[in-house]
Design an enzyme around this catalytic site. Sequence first.
Site, mmCIF file in Angstrom:
data_model
loop_
_atom_site.group_PDB
_atom_site.id
_atom_site.type_symbol
_atom_site.label_atom_id
_atom_site.label_comp_id
_atom_site.label_asym_id
_atom_site.label_seq_id
_atom_site.Cartn_x
_atom_site.Cartn_y
_atom_site.Cartn_z
ATOM 1 N N HIS A 1 -79.205 -82.125 39.795
ATOM 2 C CA HIS A 1 -77.937 -81.417 39.580
ATOM 3 C C HIS A 1 -76.887 -82.363 38.995
ATOM 4 C CE1 HIS A 1 -74.772 -78.407 40.821
ATOM 5 N NE2 HIS A 1 -74.034 -79.507 40.756
ATOM 6 N N GLU A 2 -76.704 -83.500 39.628
ATOM 7 C CA GLU A 2 -75.673 -84.428 39.158
ATOM 8 C C GLU A 2 -76.030 -85.000 37.792
ATOM 9 O OE1 GLU A 2 -72.935 -84.317 40.500
ATOM 10 O OE2 GLU A 2 -73.544 -83.339 42.368
ATOM 11 N N HIS B 1 -74.813 -82.687 35.137
ATOM 12 C CA HIS B 1 -73.417 -82.962 34.787
ATOM 13 C C HIS B 1 -73.334 -84.175 33.854
ATOM 14 C CE1 HIS B 1 -71.364 -80.066 37.254
ATOM 15 N NE2 HIS B 1 -71.832 -80.539 38.396
ATOM 16 N N HIS C 1 -74.277 -83.447 30.292
ATOM 17 C CA HIS C 1 -73.218 -82.705 29.602
ATOM 18 C C HIS C 1 -72.226 -83.681 28.982
ATOM 19 C CE1 HIS C 1 -70.566 -78.803 29.941
ATOM 20 N NE2 HIS C 1 -70.875 -79.107 28.703
#
Length: 682
Positions: free
Chosen positions: A469-470, A473, A476
């Site tokens: 998940h991190e 980020h 991105h």
Amino acid sequence: MDNPLLDFSGLPRFDAIRAEHVAPAIDTLLAEAEAAVSHAETVAAVTWSSFVTPLEDATERLWRSWGQVAHLQAVADTPELREAYNANLPKVTRFGAALGQNLALFAQYRALATSPEFAQYDATRRKVIDNALRDFRLGGAELDDAGKARFAAIQEELSALSATFSQNVLDATDAFSLHIDDEARLSGLPADVIAAARAAAEKAGKSGWTLTLKMPCYLPVQAYAGDRGLREALYRASGVRASEQGPAALDNSGHVDRILALRAELAELLGFASYADYSLATKMAQSPAAVLAFLRDLASRALPFARRDREELEAFARDELGIDDLQPWDVAYASDKLKQARYGYSGQEVKRYFTEPKVLAGLFEVIESLYGVRVREDGAPTWHADVRFFRLEDRDGRLLGQCYLDLYAREGKRGGAWMDDGRNRRVIATDTLTQAVQTPLVYLVCNFGKGVDSQPATFSHDEVTTLFHEMGHGLHQLLTAIDILPVAGINGVEWDAVELPSQFMENFCWEWARVQAMTAHLDTGASLPRALFDGMLAARNFQSGMATVRQLEFALFDMAIHGDFDAVHDSVAALLERIRDEVAVNRPPAWHRFPQQFSHIFAGGYAAGYYSYKWAEVLSADAYAAFEEAPERLAETGARFLAEVLSRGGSRSALENFTAFRGRPPSIDALLRHAGMAENAA
């Protein structure tokens, strides 16, 4: 450079930064930024190069240096650093507030927007200018002098309150420890947790074992400890952190009330009906009513599954575990036992397979297969010996970006997991009057348990998912193709869409080939058996109804207290109980103090925005469905996702990005299917 916070020649010098560097650096950079603002106010012929770029140059240095200070205060807090951070926070906040209210700059941006040059700009530059005009209005630029002064004072006080709120939660967490002399009370706990507890006791000069409220200890105690009293002791200690039930100096109760009052006043100053309306001005969602309708629609779909989950758990706890009155400190424990009975495995068993080296290798392979980039270990000064550093390169070996990876929990480090940017992509001028691209730099922070006795760390599957998940980020930010700072990476992206890339990455933790490649048993080196994976897959939606309504409880509470909440005739605690009446199936005791610990909305960026986790989950599930629909075209679909979503940053709206990738607007169907809550799953 004598002061590492003033050295922008390369990577941050985290090994050299000290508390005494903070004030001199920030004062110097504030003076530079204020001089640049004064010059920008008087530029006669307003163009991109004469106005926007110089202003960006000066303010970017300030924000980058302050970002290093804020990051260190979160991951390597000391009394000296905290004092320096708190002393300089008001100055930085005042500058930001003044910048957002500067009528001269506002007029310059308006002049640029109406100039002949504006029509020649590409969509990215026009988006930057449109965003700037919007943000000036939201920053109070159109207020009168008294209104501006009050707005700035509110922002300054809110910054200080948010910092104190976060620090109180950290200090309350670090302050608690429970010493155990009877080894029998540790029955059921994983070996690595027991070893870490033993090491903590030895560090304190004690025999026996020391348990804490840090997640690598707290969560295993709740899930695996057979001693019900031990589970209750840690649950109670965790549930009253930073409240009136502990030291007065760490009580966040008054801070909650004050933060809400100030936010409501800020929104009123700007003519918004509520802080929720103000917050949504920069998000995808159109109104608080639309958000509440979305959340309640999802609740109506999830509640039947959540109630069934709770009934099944109560029956199992009563019939198989002898627990007639299922309490909050029993839920995780009974759930693990039920999962093991139903699906033939336990989280402890699975954790032995997810060793850190294999998980990281698996994560990097996913990135490479999706986007055609390579991840390599790199070197950099760090803030702790456990921190690792990596670089992302394209197929030709060109640097795309770099990231720090700080995986382990420790004293002085804020709990949770997050990504933050240390430096964003932008075009910069060089000494040779040519241009170069400044590559992104990010921090990826988790709070996992560290390996003991020279063994590698092992992660639960939930922790593996958190890491993915991190990294979503991070990607991105790292893979942006936008060179203009205000809309590069996650900059300028609507807050309720920033979770799309992160939640999207979680899906790859559930693909058999990926899991097989990223597992190696701690003792035997064998990869996860297919039968065990099949059990995990069957259990993927285990208690998904309960998990969904728990998130909806938080999101509804957040939207309600920032909406039409009447602080004079109501209380935060009473409002939370009404929300729980509506959606909760697992009720904390009356003495529990959740709001005093809700850092996401009181110390993070999620105020009137916590719903974005579920909002973005619709986007991420639908995006991943494109990969499910064409598994043979993985690289092609990955390249399209990179081109239309990740690389675009905030240069166009998130809805435009998604629609360009998917060929249509988002649909909730994939989310319901992935969560086992489709119509035919009841």
